[in-house]
Write a protein that holds these residues in place. Sequence first.
Motif, PDB file in Angstrom:
ATOM      1  N   LEU A   1      -7.036   6.569  -1.342  1.00  0.00           N
ATOM      2  CA  LEU A   1      -6.258   5.516  -1.999  1.00  0.00           C
ATOM      3  C   LEU A   1      -6.376   4.196  -1.244  1.00  0.00           C
ATOM      4  O   LEU A   1      -6.505   3.129  -1.861  1.00  0.00           O
ATOM      5  CB  LEU A   1      -4.800   5.948  -2.099  1.00  0.00           C
ATOM      6  CG  LEU A   1      -3.794   4.920  -2.586  1.00  0.00           C
ATOM      7  CD1 LEU A   1      -2.827   5.533  -3.592  1.00  0.00           C
ATOM      8  CD2 LEU A   1      -2.997   4.311  -1.431  1.00  0.00           C
ATOM      9  N   ILE A   2      -6.320   4.246   0.084  1.00  0.00           N
ATOM     10  CA  ILE A   2      -6.439   3.020   0.884  1.00  0.00           C
ATOM     11  C   ILE A   2      -7.811   2.386   0.680  1.00  0.00           C
ATOM     12  O   ILE A   2      -7.945   1.162   0.585  1.00  0.00           O
ATOM     13  CB  ILE A   2      -6.188   3.340   2.370  1.00  0.00           C
ATOM     14  CG1 ILE A   2      -4.709   3.706   2.577  1.00  0.00           C
ATOM     15  CG2 ILE A   2      -6.571   2.160   3.263  1.00  0.00           C
ATOM     16  CD1 ILE A   2      -4.394   4.304   3.935  1.00  0.00           C
ATOM     17  N   GLN A   3      -8.829   3.220   0.564  1.00  0.00           N
ATOM     18  CA  GLN A   3     -10.185   2.710   0.365  1.00  0.00           C
ATOM     19  C   GLN A   3     -10.421   2.217  -1.056  1.00  0.00           C
ATOM     20  O   GLN A   3     -11.309   1.387  -1.280  1.00  0.00           O
ATOM     21  CB  GLN A   3     -11.198   3.806   0.717  1.00  0.00           C
ATOM     22  CG  GLN A   3     -11.193   4.196   2.183  1.00  0.00           C
ATOM     23  CD  GLN A   3     -12.064   5.401   2.475  1.00  0.00           C
ATOM     24  OE1 GLN A   3     -12.470   6.134   1.562  1.00  0.00           O
ATOM     25  NE2 GLN A   3     -12.355   5.630   3.755  1.00  0.00           N
ATOM     26  N   ASN A   4      -9.624   2.723  -2.002  1.00  0.00           N
ATOM     27  CA  ASN A   4      -9.813   2.359  -3.410  1.00  0.00           C
ATOM     28  C   ASN A   4      -8.487   1.889  -4.006  1.00  0.00           C
ATOM     29  O   ASN A   4      -7.706   2.698  -4.511  1.00  0.00           O
ATOM     30  CB  ASN A   4     -10.343   3.562  -4.197  1.00  0.00           C
ATOM     31  CG  ASN A   4     -10.494   3.256  -5.682  1.00  0.00           C
ATOM     32  OD1 ASN A   4     -10.448   2.098  -6.101  1.00  0.00           O
ATOM     33  ND2 ASN A   4     -10.658   4.298  -6.484  1.00  0.00           N
ATOM     34  N   PRO A   5      -8.199   0.588  -3.965  1.00  0.00           N
ATOM     35  CA  PRO A   5      -6.924   0.072  -4.482  1.00  0.00           C
ATOM     36  C   PRO A   5      -6.694   0.349  -5.967  1.00  0.00           C
ATOM     37  O   PRO A   5      -5.560   0.257  -6.436  1.00  0.00           O
ATOM     38  CB  PRO A   5      -7.039  -1.440  -4.216  1.00  0.00           C
ATOM     39  CG  PRO A   5      -8.037  -1.573  -3.119  1.00  0.00           C
ATOM     40  CD  PRO A   5      -9.020  -0.473  -3.347  1.00  0.00           C
TER      41      PRO A   5
ATOM     42  N   ASP B   1     -12.017  19.212  -3.700  1.00  0.00           N
ATOM     43  CA  ASP B   1     -13.423  18.802  -3.784  1.00  0.00           C
ATOM     44  C   ASP B   1     -13.582  17.305  -3.508  1.00  0.00           C
ATOM     45  O   ASP B   1     -14.557  16.878  -2.881  1.00  0.00           O
ATOM     46  CB  ASP B   1     -13.998  19.146  -5.159  1.00  0.00           C
ATOM     47  CG  ASP B   1     -14.106  20.646  -5.388  1.00  0.00           C
ATOM     48  OD1 ASP B   1     -14.094  21.402  -4.394  1.00  0.00           O
ATOM     49  OD2 ASP B   1     -14.169  21.060  -6.566  1.00  0.00           O
ATOM     50  N   GLU B   2     -12.623  16.498  -3.979  1.00  0.00           N
ATOM     51  CA  GLU B   2     -12.654  15.064  -3.688  1.00  0.00           C
ATOM     52  C   GLU B   2     -12.325  14.780  -2.228  1.00  0.00           C
ATOM     53  O   GLU B   2     -12.864  13.851  -1.614  1.00  0.00           O
ATOM     54  CB  GLU B   2     -11.656  14.320  -4.583  1.00  0.00           C
ATOM     55  CG  GLU B   2     -12.046  14.208  -6.033  1.00  0.00           C
ATOM     56  CD  GLU B   2     -11.109  13.293  -6.805  1.00  0.00           C
ATOM     57  OE1 GLU B   2     -10.848  12.175  -6.335  1.00  0.00           O
ATOM     58  OE2 GLU B   2     -10.618  13.710  -7.867  1.00  0.00           O
TER      59      GLU B   2
ATOM     60  N   LEU C   1      -3.311  15.994   1.818  1.00  0.00           N
ATOM     61  CA  LEU C   1      -2.529  14.798   1.519  1.00  0.00           C
ATOM     62  C   LEU C   1      -3.124  13.576   2.225  1.00  0.00           C
ATOM     63  O   LEU C   1      -3.274  12.511   1.610  1.00  0.00           O
ATOM     64  CB  LEU C   1      -1.081  15.018   1.958  1.00  0.00           C
ATOM     65  CG  LEU C   1      -0.141  13.813   1.870  1.00  0.00           C
ATOM     66  CD1 LEU C   1       0.005  13.337   0.436  1.00  0.00           C
ATOM     67  CD2 LEU C   1       1.224  14.166   2.465  1.00  0.00           C
ATOM     68  N   GLU C   2      -3.467  13.721   3.488  1.00  0.00           N
ATOM     69  CA  GLU C   2      -4.001  12.565   4.216  1.00  0.00           C
ATOM     70  C   GLU C   2      -5.324  12.092   3.631  1.00  0.00           C
ATOM     71  O   GLU C   2      -5.558  10.886   3.482  1.00  0.00           O
ATOM     72  CB  GLU C   2      -4.170  12.890   5.697  1.00  0.00           C
ATOM     73  CG  GLU C   2      -4.736  11.712   6.477  1.00  0.00           C
ATOM     74  CD  GLU C   2      -4.814  11.915   7.964  1.00  0.00           C
ATOM     75  OE1 GLU C   2      -4.982  10.905   8.688  1.00  0.00           O
ATOM     76  OE2 GLU C   2      -4.705  13.068   8.426  1.00  0.00           O
ATOM     77  N   ALA C   3      -6.208  13.025   3.308  1.00  0.00           N
ATOM     78  CA  ALA C   3      -7.490  12.625   2.727  1.00  0.00           C
ATOM     79  C   ALA C   3      -7.280  11.886   1.417  1.00  0.00           C
ATOM     80  O   ALA C   3      -7.985  10.904   1.116  1.00  0.00           O
ATOM     81  CB  ALA C   3      -8.373  13.855   2.516  1.00  0.00           C
ATOM     82  N   ARG C   4      -6.307  12.340   0.635  1.00  0.00           N
ATOM     83  CA  ARG C   4      -6.003  11.658  -0.627  1.00  0.00           C
ATOM     84  C   ARG C   4      -5.497  10.240  -0.354  1.00  0.00           C
ATOM     85  O   ARG C   4      -5.848   9.299  -1.075  1.00  0.00           O
ATOM     86  CB  ARG C   4      -4.959  12.470  -1.397  1.00  0.00           C
ATOM     87  CG  ARG C   4      -4.673  11.998  -2.816  1.00  0.00           C
ATOM     88  CD  ARG C   4      -5.872  12.135  -3.712  1.00  0.00           C
ATOM     89  NE  ARG C   4      -5.531  12.019  -5.117  1.00  0.00           N
ATOM     90  CZ  ARG C   4      -6.386  11.616  -6.053  1.00  0.00           C
ATOM     91  NH1 ARG C   4      -7.630  11.314  -5.729  1.00  0.00           N
ATOM     92  NH2 ARG C   4      -6.012  11.544  -7.321  1.00  0.00           N
ATOM     93  N   LEU C   5      -4.693  10.069   0.674  1.00  0.00           N
ATOM     94  CA  LEU C   5      -4.166   8.746   1.000  1.00  0.00           C
ATOM     95  C   LEU C   5      -5.254   7.840   1.563  1.00  0.00           C
ATOM     96  O   LEU C   5      -5.266   6.633   1.284  1.00  0.00           O
ATOM     97  CB  LEU C   5      -3.001   8.873   1.976  1.00  0.00           C
ATOM     98  CG  LEU C   5      -1.744   9.529   1.397  1.00  0.00           C
ATOM     99  CD1 LEU C   5      -0.675   9.704   2.468  1.00  0.00           C
ATOM    100  CD2 LEU C   5      -1.190   8.723   0.228  1.00  0.00           C
ATOM    101  N   ILE C   6      -6.162   8.387   2.351  1.00  0.00           N
ATOM    102  CA  ILE C   6      -7.298   7.582   2.822  1.00  0.00           C
ATOM    103  C   ILE C   6      -8.131   7.121   1.637  1.00  0.00           C
ATOM    104  O   ILE C   6      -8.584   5.968   1.570  1.00  0.00           O
ATOM    105  CB  ILE C   6      -8.146   8.396   3.824  1.00  0.00           C
ATOM    106  CG1 ILE C   6      -7.351   8.646   5.105  1.00  0.00           C
ATOM    107  CG2 ILE C   6      -9.457   7.671   4.130  1.00  0.00           C
ATOM    108  CD1 ILE C   6      -8.031   9.590   6.082  1.00  0.00           C
TER     109      ILE C   6
ATOM    110  N   VAL D   1       0.847  -1.197   0.000  1.00  0.00           N
ATOM    111  CA  VAL D   1       0.000   0.000   0.000  1.00  0.00           C
ATOM    112  C   VAL D   1       0.881   1.245   0.000  1.00  0.00           C
ATOM    113  O   VAL D   1       0.591   2.241  -0.678  1.00  0.00           O
ATOM    114  CB  VAL D   1      -0.946  -0.006   1.218  1.00  0.00           C
ATOM    115  CG1 VAL D   1      -1.754   1.289   1.279  1.00  0.00           C
ATOM    116  CG2 VAL D   1      -1.886  -1.203   1.159  1.00  0.00           C
ATOM    117  N   LEU D   2       1.973   1.189   0.751  1.00  0.00           N
ATOM    118  CA  LEU D   2       2.911   2.318   0.801  1.00  0.00           C
ATOM    119  C   LEU D   2       3.492   2.603  -0.583  1.00  0.00           C
ATOM    120  O   LEU D   2       3.611   3.767  -0.986  1.00  0.00           O
ATOM    121  CB  LEU D   2       4.023   2.019   1.807  1.00  0.00           C
ATOM    122  CG  LEU D   2       5.158   3.031   1.914  1.00  0.00           C
ATOM    123  CD1 LEU D   2       4.630   4.424   2.259  1.00  0.00           C
ATOM    124  CD2 LEU D   2       6.178   2.577   2.953  1.00  0.00           C
ATOM    125  N   MET D   3       3.866   1.566  -1.326  1.00  0.00           N
ATOM    126  CA  MET D   3       4.415   1.777  -2.672  1.00  0.00           C
ATOM    127  C   MET D   3       3.365   2.388  -3.591  1.00  0.00           C
ATOM    128  O   MET D   3       3.666   3.272  -4.402  1.00  0.00           O
ATOM    129  CB  MET D   3       4.926   0.455  -3.248  1.00  0.00           C
ATOM    130  CG  MET D   3       6.135  -0.091  -2.556  1.00  0.00           C
ATOM    131  SD  MET D   3       7.539   1.048  -2.590  1.00  0.00           S
ATOM    132  CE  MET D   3       8.271   0.679  -0.986  1.00  0.00           C
TER     133      MET D   3
END
Length: 383
Positions: free
Chosen positions: A251-255, A314-315, A244-249, A130-132
């Motif tokens: 990403l975690i929710q959507n592989p 917005d996302e 940045l964190e919201a974008r990463l969350i 997930v980190l990569m």
Amino acid sequence: MLLSKGFEIEMYTGTPAGEIVGLSDRIVADLNGFVREPDSRNVEYTTPPLCQYEKLLCELVRPRHELRRYLQGLGDYTLVPGSTLALEPSDRFYRSDPSNPYHSYIEQTYGTTVVTASVHINIGISDPEVLMRACRLVRVEAPLYLALTASSPFLRGQPTGSHSSRWQVFPKTPPVVPLFTSHSHHIQWMEAQLAAGTMQNVRHLWSAVRPNGDRRPYNLNRLELRICDLISDPVALLAVTALLEARLIQLIQNPELDPLKLSNFPAASRNQDLVALSDANEAAAAQHSLDAELHHWQDGRPILARQWVQQLYDEAWPIAKANGISCFLSPVKKILREGNEAQRWLRRYEASQSVPEVLQRAIAEVAAHEASLARDLCEPCAA
């Protein structure tokens, strides 16, 4: 589902007139929590990894407040905002640790191009794959975070034509870094660089974003965003971090949110094409920040940085709201509306203030803002 977050803050010490003065050896000897950089004009502190933004704000402000009091005890010294030696007339390197061989290598190889100030944002992600994937996404969107944080429009007392002169001159090392397709790819690539000497050690990976951890490249637990200029306002820094964190969350929710999957570039050359596009976007953002024309990683279409940031915002908003951090995200709108530090400073310069006058006013404003934050935040936190 908030992630852990921590910051590495590099700052200049100097006088209220804007002269940079190297004091890191004394600071590191006398104050806990500060470390030296190769040049003595920089000093760095690191915040502990925390999930709650309220606590992070205290951890950002308290060390600066303590450092300011210490500097005042030494003489008429303060903290100088910005990410370059804005008024320095020479290329002289001031070694903080003359006996350190790695510092010798840095001075001899890079000179003062590395004597910059910045903020590194670390976000905890324990799963290496997930980190990569997170590093791949943030790598292609890193120019947006530079656009939000640019604060280095001056060198040698003159405007350079770039909003982030720091990222224009900073020696990205190695020169070409791929998007890592897996943890094993990252390990193999790092081992090859160390064997070839293009990296002196595991820390010598100076790119916009990198995976980080306690035993690199094998044990990794966080993403480190390195592209940002120094953000003087801790509230603005937390806003950029919330984006940045919201974008990463997300990403975690959507592989499937992966540039190597979603990009329309040809599969055979996609990795190289995305790296080239990202490097070009970084250069454009360094020059024009929020007004830069970038090219989107999905299909290469041109898009202004501020428009792209607005789309990300917005996302991110519903994710931030669901996680209780929308109030920390909202100052991104102020940056889009009023400009980053570089843009605000350049407006003052264009209104007939000299570079020293612009810097001196910024020094005073930042000091006053931090004093207000310290009164409002640090004392209640300590209690």
